[in-house]
Design an enzyme around this catalytic site. Structure first.
Site, PDB file in Angstrom:
ATOM      1  N   PRO A  55      -8.775   2.336  40.720  1.00 30.57           N
ATOM      2  CA  PRO A  55      -9.177   3.151  39.264  1.00 30.57           C
ATOM      3  C   PRO A  55      -7.373   3.684  39.372  1.00 30.57           C
ATOM      4  O   PRO A  55      -6.771   3.502  38.505  1.00 30.57           O
ATOM      5  CB  PRO A  55     -10.557   3.405  39.792  1.00 30.57           C
ATOM      6  CG  PRO A  55     -11.185   3.472  40.461  1.00 30.57           C
ATOM      7  CD  PRO A  55     -10.624   2.273  41.453  1.00 30.57           C
ATOM      8  N   SER A 102      -0.925  -1.615  39.385  1.00 27.71           N
ATOM      9  CA  SER A 102       0.646  -1.829  39.107  1.00 27.71           C
ATOM     10  C   SER A 102       0.904  -1.936  40.898  1.00 27.71           C
ATOM     11  O   SER A 102       1.926  -2.549  41.358  1.00 27.71           O
ATOM     12  CB  SER A 102       1.590  -1.786  38.622  1.00 27.71           C
ATOM     13  OG  SER A 102       0.839  -2.367  37.321  1.00 27.71           O
ATOM     14  N   GLU A 123      -3.246 -10.065  37.160  1.00 28.04           N
ATOM     15  CA  GLU A 123      -2.156 -10.960  37.932  1.00 28.04           C
ATOM     16  C   GLU A 123      -0.781  -9.942  37.657  1.00 28.04           C
ATOM     17  O   GLU A 123       0.004 -10.935  38.094  1.00 28.04           O
ATOM     18  CB  GLU A 123      -2.319 -12.450  38.544  1.00 28.04           C
ATOM     19  CG  GLU A 123      -4.269 -12.494  37.634  1.00 28.04           C
ATOM     20  CD  GLU A 123      -4.090 -13.581  39.210  1.00 28.04           C
ATOM     21  OE1 GLU A 123      -3.229 -14.129  39.312  1.00 28.04           O
ATOM     22  OE2 GLU A 123      -5.196 -13.639  38.861  1.00 28.04           O
ATOM     23  N   SER A 136       3.443  -7.816  32.644  1.00 32.23           N
ATOM     24  CA  SER A 136       4.420  -8.782  32.857  1.00 32.23           C
ATOM     25  C   SER A 136       6.027  -7.465  32.736  1.00 32.23           C
ATOM     26  O   SER A 136       6.672  -8.414  33.182  1.00 32.23           O
ATOM     27  CB  SER A 136       5.013  -8.796  30.684  1.00 32.23           C
ATOM     28  OG  SER A 136       3.731  -9.612  29.696  1.00 32.23           O
TER      29      SER A 136
HETATM   30  N1  CAA Z   1       5.569 -13.202  49.426  1.00 36.46           N
HETATM   31  C1  CAA Z   1       5.007 -13.058  50.799  1.00 36.46           C
HETATM   32  N2  CAA Z   1       5.076 -11.084  51.254  1.00 36.46           N
HETATM   33  C2  CAA Z   1       6.147 -10.841  49.848  1.00 36.46           C
HETATM   34  C3  CAA Z   1       5.615 -10.624  48.668  1.00 36.46           C
HETATM   35  C4  CAA Z   1       5.620 -12.067  48.636  1.00 36.46           C
HETATM   36  N3  CAA Z   1       5.845 -12.435  47.259  1.00 36.46           N
HETATM   37  N4  CAA Z   1       6.233 -10.082  48.203  1.00 36.46           N
HETATM   38  C5  CAA Z   1       6.178  -8.437  49.160  1.00 36.46           C
HETATM   39  N5  CAA Z   1       6.215  -9.312  49.880  1.00 36.46           N
HETATM   40  C6  CAA Z   1       5.715  -8.663  51.464  1.00 36.46           C
HETATM   41  C7  CAA Z   1       7.200  -8.394  52.371  1.00 36.46           C
HETATM   42  O1  CAA Z   1       7.390  -7.857  53.733  1.00 36.46           O
HETATM   43  C8  CAA Z   1       7.437  -7.125  51.766  1.00 36.46           C
HETATM   44  O2  CAA Z   1       8.940  -6.471  52.554  1.00 36.46           O
HETATM   45  P1  CAA Z   1      10.288  -7.327  52.023  1.00 36.46           P
HETATM   46  O3  CAA Z   1      10.396  -8.419  50.937  1.00 36.46           O
HETATM   47  O4  CAA Z   1      11.143  -6.390  52.021  1.00 36.46           O
HETATM   48  O5  CAA Z   1      10.662  -8.064  53.345  1.00 36.46           O
HETATM   49  C9  CAA Z   1       6.442  -6.424  51.443  1.00 36.46           C
HETATM   50  O6  CAA Z   1       5.286  -7.296  51.057  1.00 36.46           O
HETATM   51  C10 CAA Z   1       6.927  -4.749  50.652  1.00 36.46           C
HETATM   52  O7  CAA Z   1       7.001  -5.593  49.219  1.00 36.46           O
HETATM   53  P2  CAA Z   1       7.348  -4.721  48.223  1.00 36.46           P
HETATM   54  O8  CAA Z   1       8.345  -4.000  48.858  1.00 36.46           O
HETATM   55  O9  CAA Z   1       7.386  -5.533  47.254  1.00 36.46           O
HETATM   56  O10 CAA Z   1       6.333  -3.907  47.770  1.00 36.46           O
HETATM   57  P3  CAA Z   1       5.772  -2.850  46.562  1.00 36.46           P
HETATM   58  O11 CAA Z   1       4.729  -1.918  46.893  1.00 36.46           O
HETATM   59  O12 CAA Z   1       7.162  -1.750  46.451  1.00 36.46           O
HETATM   60  O13 CAA Z   1       5.456  -3.825  45.580  1.00 36.46           O
HETATM   61  C11 CAA Z   1       5.262  -5.323  43.405  1.00 36.46           C
HETATM   62  C12 CAA Z   1       5.947  -4.828  44.855  1.00 36.46           C
HETATM   63  C13 CAA Z   1       5.584  -6.166  43.045  1.00 36.46           C
HETATM   64  C14 CAA Z   1       4.567  -4.065  42.181  1.00 36.46           C
HETATM   65  C15 CAA Z   1       3.196  -4.884  43.323  1.00 36.46           C
HETATM   66  O14 CAA Z   1       2.895  -4.150  43.911  1.00 36.46           O
HETATM   67  C16 CAA Z   1       2.142  -6.056  42.885  1.00 36.46           C
HETATM   68  O15 CAA Z   1       2.705  -7.171  42.905  1.00 36.46           O
HETATM   69  N6  CAA Z   1       1.696  -5.107  41.695  1.00 36.46           N
HETATM   70  C17 CAA Z   1       0.785  -5.861  41.262  1.00 36.46           C
HETATM   71  C18 CAA Z   1      -1.038  -6.241  41.497  1.00 36.46           C
HETATM   72  C19 CAA Z   1      -1.240  -7.714  40.842  1.00 36.46           C
HETATM   73  O16 CAA Z   1      -0.552  -8.378  40.586  1.00 36.46           O
HETATM   74  N7  CAA Z   1      -2.497  -7.188  40.609  1.00 36.46           N
HETATM   75  C20 CAA Z   1      -3.305  -8.298  40.020  1.00 36.46           C
HETATM   76  C21 CAA Z   1      -4.780  -7.755  40.361  1.00 36.46           C
HETATM   77  S1  CAA Z   1      -5.736  -9.553  40.884  1.00 36.46           S
HETATM   78  C22 CAA Z   1      -6.057 -10.192  39.710  1.00 36.46           C
HETATM   79  O17 CAA Z   1      -5.955  -9.570  38.143  1.00 36.46           O
HETATM   80  C23 CAA Z   1      -6.973 -11.066  39.109  1.00 36.46           C
HETATM   81  C24 CAA Z   1      -7.588 -11.276  38.204  1.00 36.46           C
HETATM   82  O18 CAA Z   1      -9.146  -9.919  37.827  1.00 36.46           O
HETATM   83  C25 CAA Z   1      -7.814 -12.446  37.385  1.00 36.46           C
END
Ligand code: CAA
Length: 371
Positions: free
Chosen positions: A128, A132, A351, A354
């Site tokens: 909740p 993001s 997922e 945008s």
């Molecule tokens: N692959 C592998 N490792 C990764 C990665 C990737 N794509 N992205 C990040 N990491 C790892 C890395 O180790 C990274 O450190 P470095 O790259 O600096 O070495 C570490 O994770 C931390 O990454 P960030 O500092 O980028 O993490 P963040 O906390 O700032 O968050 C974010 C990044 C992109 C905003 C992430 O929180 C995100 O993707 N948010 C959206 C969540 C989302 O998509 N939710 C969907 C839910 S599921 C769903 O919707 C299914 C459904 O019902 C249909």
């Protein structure tokens, strides 16, 4: 990258297209109205192999790769996007277990997900207070002598009421996130009422509460602390799925204009061009993943961003220009278009919104440079 499809990819596309045309599309409006979880369709998809397209054959999958998976999701989405999202999450969860599970974890879960014994798996990441900002989760897993105790709440969980297995992310220390395989029937789990949604009513979306849920040591998937990168990698693949779904919704809606000379084509021409660009981007991201590229975040996010945005523009433009008529068939097509309009909106949200796709793209540009 070769854009021609292999025989197997064509075969899977045809299989999915035929199923969507004969079984999903004729029932899509009724299932949406009744908010009926598509148990029968999911079992049929499992029989066709589509609940594990990129899963090894010894685990019951088709072993057909990511491009075939993308093609299948696109076709199923043109029939019913609600069925497609359920299929997409099942494929995503199975792939996570395939990639990070031990042999016994794979054998215990994946064949049941590909065969249809489990109607689906659920991906329990969002909460909740943290959609993001996935790392901001508050669910915790406390270590005990023989396992873990999970406490917290997950939100907007696809198939949560019906899944045979949950992937649950939880903090195992303040700065450490781990991933657990959880049996949905375990004591302490409660399922909230289905969310009242704008579209995709036949897919199931619920909140899940974990109140001191005990899991064994071997419920840990991957290593302790590996949960966050696993989630991000899974979402990179999942975004290819939602890009593919967006293409299918646009295709399904555009098909409604076929043999309708009264429909003005000019407003759609630039959108059709952008849709084909989005298709190429989606296939490219799928191809990179299929090649075993370790990181294809930028390409997956670009594909998802572009495909979901153009999909929404297409359905909205079709609605704006829908010609007036009183024929029954025309009215039914309009009802289907309205469903596509409602179903499309969430492709810009789930997922990763945008806005989040733009964050991923920008960070990757900084990390890897523009090339
Ligand atoms: N692959 C592998 N490792 C990764 C990665 C990737 N794509 N992205 C990040 N990491 C790892 C890395 O180790 C990274 O450190 P470095 O790259 O600096 O070495 C570490 O994770 C931390 O990454 P960030 O500092 O980028 O993490 P963040 O906390 O700032 O968050 C974010 C990044 C992109 C905003 C992430 O929180 C995100 O993707 N948010 C959206 C969540 C989302 O998509 N939710 C969907 C839910 S599921 C769903 O919707 C299914 C459904 O019902 C249909």
């Amino acid at each position: 990258m070769d854009l021609s499809l292999t025989r197997e990819q064509q075969r899977i596309r045809e299989l999915a297209r035929e199923f969507a045309r004969t079984t999903l599309r004729p029932n899509a409006l009724r299932c949406d109205e009744d908010a009926e979880f598509p148990l029968t369709s999911l079992r049929q998809l499992a029989d066709l192999g589509l609940m594990g397209v990129n899963i090894a054959s010894e685990l019951g999958g088709l072993d057909a790769g990511v491009i075939a998976y993308s093609l299948a999701i696109t076709e199923i989405s043109a029939g019913d996007p609600a069925v497609a999202v359920t299929m997409a999450v099942n494929n995503m969860v199975s792939e996570v277990i395939q990639e990070f599970g031990t042999t016994s974890q794979k054998e215990a879960f994946i064949p049941r997900m590909t065969s249809g014994e489990f109607s689906s798996g659920s991906f329990c990441l969002s909460e909740p207070g943290s959609g993001s900002d996935a790392a901001g989760m508050r669910t915790r897993a406390e270590k005990t002598t023989d396992g873990w105790v999970i406490t917290g709440t997950k939100a907007w969980i696809t198939s949560g009421e019906f899944a045979g297995v949950f992937l649950v992310w939880a903090k195992t220390a303040d700065d450490e996130i781990s991933l657990f395989l959880v049996d949905p029937t375990a004591e302490g789990i409660s399922v909230g009422p289905p969310e009242e949604k704008m579209g995709q009513h036949a897919s199931n979306t619920v909140a899940l509460s974990f109140d001191g849920v005990r899991v064994a040591e071997d419920a840990l998937l991957g290593t302790r602390g590996q949960g966050f990168p696993i989630a991000m990698m899974a979402l990179d693949g999942g975004r290819i799925g939602i890009a593919s779904q967006s293409l299918g919704i646009a295709d399904g809606a555009l098909a409604l204009t076929k043999d309708r000379p009264e429909f003005p084509t000019a407003p759609l021409l630039p959108l059709r061009a952008r849709l084909e660009a989005a298709r190429t981007m989606t296939w490219r991201a799928a191809w990179l993943k299929e090649q075993g590229e370790p990181r294809f975040s930028r390409e997956a996010s670009m594909a998802k961003l572009t495909a979901s945005e153009v999909c929404n523009e297409i359905v909205s433009t079709l609605l704006t220009h829908w010609p007036a008529s009183s024929e029954l068939a025309h009215e039914q097509d309009l009802a289907l278009l309205l469903k596509f309009v409602r179903d499309a909106r969430v492709t810009r949200i789930y997922e990763g919104t945008s806005e989040i796709q733009r964050v991923v793209i920008a960070r990757d540009l900084i990390r890897r440079g523009a090339s």
